[in-house]
Design a protein around this motif. Structure first.
Motif, PDB file in Angstrom:
ATOM      1  N   GLY A  86       0.846  -1.187   0.000  1.00 35.85           N
ATOM      2  CA  GLY A  86       0.000   0.000   0.000  1.00 35.85           C
ATOM      3  C   GLY A  86       0.881   1.236   0.000  1.00 35.85           C
ATOM      4  O   GLY A  86       2.108   1.140   0.110  1.00 35.85           O
ATOM      5  N   PHE A  87       0.275   2.420  -0.110  1.00 35.24           N
ATOM      6  CA  PHE A  87       1.097   3.622  -0.166  1.00 35.24           C
ATOM      7  C   PHE A  87       1.561   4.001   1.239  1.00 35.24           C
ATOM      8  O   PHE A  87       0.769   4.044   2.179  1.00 35.24           O
ATOM      9  CB  PHE A  87       0.344   4.800  -0.787  1.00 35.24           C
ATOM     10  N   PRO A  88       2.852   4.309   1.390  1.00 33.01           N
ATOM     11  CA  PRO A  88       3.401   4.588   2.719  1.00 33.01           C
ATOM     12  C   PRO A  88       3.082   5.991   3.214  1.00 33.01           C
ATOM     13  O   PRO A  88       2.868   6.920   2.429  1.00 33.01           O
ATOM     14  CB  PRO A  88       4.910   4.439   2.499  1.00 33.01           C
ATOM     15  N   SER A  89       3.086   6.137   4.532  1.00 33.75           N
ATOM     16  CA  SER A  89       2.940   7.465   5.136  1.00 33.75           C
ATOM     17  C   SER A  89       4.266   7.957   5.719  1.00 33.75           C
ATOM     18  O   SER A  89       4.361   9.096   6.172  1.00 33.75           O
ATOM     19  CB  SER A  89       1.889   7.430   6.252  1.00 33.75           C
ATOM     20  N   ILE A  90       5.281   7.090   5.694  1.00 31.50           N
ATOM     21  CA  ILE A  90       6.587   7.425   6.251  1.00 31.50           C
ATOM     22  C   ILE A  90       7.682   7.068   5.248  1.00 31.50           C
ATOM     23  O   ILE A  90       7.688   5.968   4.694  1.00 31.50           O
ATOM     24  CB  ILE A  90       6.844   6.662   7.568  1.00 31.50           C
ATOM     25  N   LEU A  91       8.594   8.012   5.028  1.00 30.86           N
ATOM     26  CA  LEU A  91       9.765   7.769   4.180  1.00 30.86           C
ATOM     27  C   LEU A  91      11.014   8.146   4.960  1.00 30.86           C
ATOM     28  O   LEU A  91      11.152   9.284   5.418  1.00 30.86           O
ATOM     29  CB  LEU A  91       9.691   8.609   2.896  1.00 30.86           C
ATOM     30  N   ILE A  92      11.917   7.171   5.110  1.00 30.59           N
ATOM     31  CA  ILE A  92      13.200   7.412   5.772  1.00 30.59           C
ATOM     32  C   ILE A  92      14.303   7.300   4.718  1.00 30.59           C
ATOM     33  O   ILE A  92      14.594   6.213   4.224  1.00 30.59           O
ATOM     34  CB  ILE A  92      13.485   6.401   6.900  1.00 30.59           C
ATOM     35  N   ASN A  93      14.898   8.432   4.358  1.00 32.85           N
ATOM     36  CA  ASN A  93      15.997   8.440   3.394  1.00 32.85           C
ATOM     37  C   ASN A  93      17.308   8.202   4.137  1.00 32.85           C
ATOM     38  O   ASN A  93      17.964   9.136   4.597  1.00 32.85           O
ATOM     39  CB  ASN A  93      16.035   9.784   2.659  1.00 32.85           C
ATOM     40  N   ASN A  94      17.665   6.929   4.251  1.00 32.86           N
ATOM     41  CA  ASN A  94      18.845   6.530   5.016  1.00 32.86           C
ATOM     42  C   ASN A  94      20.020   6.132   4.119  1.00 32.86           C
ATOM     43  O   ASN A  94      21.169   6.227   4.537  1.00 32.86           O
ATOM     44  CB  ASN A  94      18.477   5.361   5.944  1.00 32.86           C
ATOM     45  N   ARG A 142       5.349  11.671   6.832  1.00 29.47           N
ATOM     46  CA  ARG A 142       6.632  11.982   7.437  1.00 29.47           C
ATOM     47  C   ARG A 142       7.762  11.661   6.459  1.00 29.47           C
ATOM     48  O   ARG A 142       7.816  10.566   5.909  1.00 29.47           O
ATOM     49  CB  ARG A 142       6.855  11.156   8.720  1.00 29.47           C
ATOM     50  N   ILE A 143       8.657  12.627   6.267  1.00 31.49           N
ATOM     51  CA  ILE A 143       9.905  12.386   5.553  1.00 31.49           C
ATOM     52  C   ILE A 143      11.037  12.685   6.523  1.00 31.49           C
ATOM     53  O   ILE A 143      11.087  13.774   7.103  1.00 31.49           O
ATOM     54  CB  ILE A 143      10.038  13.272   4.302  1.00 31.49           C
ATOM     55  N   ILE A 144      11.921  11.717   6.709  1.00 28.24           N
ATOM     56  CA  ILE A 144      13.080  11.918   7.582  1.00 28.24           C
ATOM     57  C   ILE A 144      14.338  11.627   6.769  1.00 28.24           C
ATOM     58  O   ILE A 144      14.508  10.530   6.231  1.00 28.24           O
ATOM     59  CB  ILE A 144      13.018  11.011   8.823  1.00 28.24           C
ATOM     60  N   ASN A 145      15.200  12.615   6.670  1.00 31.02           N
ATOM     61  CA  ASN A 145      16.455  12.482   5.940  1.00 31.02           C
ATOM     62  C   ASN A 145      17.605  12.295   6.930  1.00 31.02           C
ATOM     63  O   ASN A 145      17.804  13.128   7.816  1.00 31.02           O
ATOM     64  CB  ASN A 145      16.701  13.733   5.092  1.00 31.02           C
ATOM     65  N   ILE A 146      18.328  11.198   6.769  1.00 32.92           N
ATOM     66  CA  ILE A 146      19.449  10.919   7.651  1.00 32.92           C
ATOM     67  C   ILE A 146      20.681  11.656   7.119  1.00 32.92           C
ATOM     68  O   ILE A 146      21.113  11.436   5.984  1.00 32.92           O
ATOM     69  CB  ILE A 146      19.736   9.409   7.741  1.00 32.92           C
ATOM     70  N   ILE A 147      21.224  12.539   7.959  1.00 39.96           N
ATOM     71  CA  ILE A 147      22.411  13.290   7.563  1.00 39.96           C
ATOM     72  C   ILE A 147      23.587  12.831   8.415  1.00 39.96           C
ATOM     73  O   ILE A 147      23.558  11.757   9.002  1.00 39.96           O
ATOM     74  CB  ILE A 147      22.159  14.808   7.679  1.00 39.96           C
ATOM     75  N   SER A 148      24.637  13.648   8.481  1.00 43.39           N
ATOM     76  CA  SER A 148      25.817  13.255   9.246  1.00 43.39           C
ATOM     77  C   SER A 148      26.307  14.466  10.019  1.00 43.39           C
ATOM     78  O   SER A 148      25.562  15.411  10.229  1.00 43.39           O
ATOM     79  CB  SER A 148      26.880  12.691   8.297  1.00 43.39           C
TER      80      SER A 148
END
Length: 202
Positions: A86-94, A142-148
């Motif tokens: 199904g279509f997601p509500s959360i995206l984690i760009n890891n 929710r979009i969460i981008n993992i940075i450093s």
């Protein structure tokens, strides 16, 4: 404890058991979210065991090997996850590409390789998520981008990595303002601030 029940989360860059991506999947699953993760060149036996581990938490779990440096990766990813879960509500760009460079080694190819995954891949996944979210019936995303640690001090011999991760911070700030009216929050998270000794990259 299960405040993410009936939600679907996409997590990129889950290629080994001790990585940040795997830890994110475990935590989301423990909170009740169904998991779709991407990987690149991971061991098949580990993938099978990890999927089973996630499913043992009472949620669904699917995955796909996707080269996020490809132009059409974002479209293929969301087509696939929508078909199976199904279509997601959360995206984690890891997912991240990291090769030690420094001024003596950095060249056009190294820079392009970092750009393709760390910047272009993250940007295209984020905007594709927002476009499809707008057409969905979901109210919160929710979009969460993992940075450093690129904003906290020099990253010696990590010129391309630090520069591309720094661009994600700037992108996050602007995108968050654009998609807020849709009900989507966009944040950048530096796991190294939470994990003693830093973090591994996927």
């Amino acid at each position: 404890m299960y405040h993410l029940n009936n939600q679907i989360a996409v997590v990129t860059g889950v290629s080994h058991a001790q990585g940040i991506g795997a830890a994110i999947c475990r935590k989301l699953a423990e909170s009740g979210a169904d998991i779709f993760f991407t990987y690149w060149q991971a061991e098949s036996e580990w993938l099978k065991d990890f999927q089973q581990e996630i499913k043992m938490k009472g949620v669904q779990c699917a995955c796909s090997e996707i080269d996020l440096s490809k132009d059409t990766a974002s479209i293929r990813l969301f087509d696939h996850v929508t078909e199976v879960l199904g279509f997601p509500s959360i995206l984690i760009n890891n997912a991240a590409h990291s090769k030690r460079d420094g001024y003596k080694k950095l060249d056009a190819q190294l820079l392009d390789d970092h750009y393709a995954v760390n910047m272009r891949g993250t940007l295209l996944l984020s905007v594709e998520f927002a476009r499809r979210f707008e057409q969905s019936e979901l109210k919160k995303g929710r979009i969460i981008n993992i940075i450093s640690g690129q904003g906290q001090g020099p990253m010696v011999e990590e010129l391309a990595y630090g520069a591309t991760k720094g661009a994600i911070s700037a992108f996050t700030l602007s995108l968050s303002a654009e998609v807020a009216p849709l009900g989507i929050t966009v944040n950048a998270v530096n796991p190294a601030q939470q994990i003693p000794g830093g973090c591994q990259r996927s």
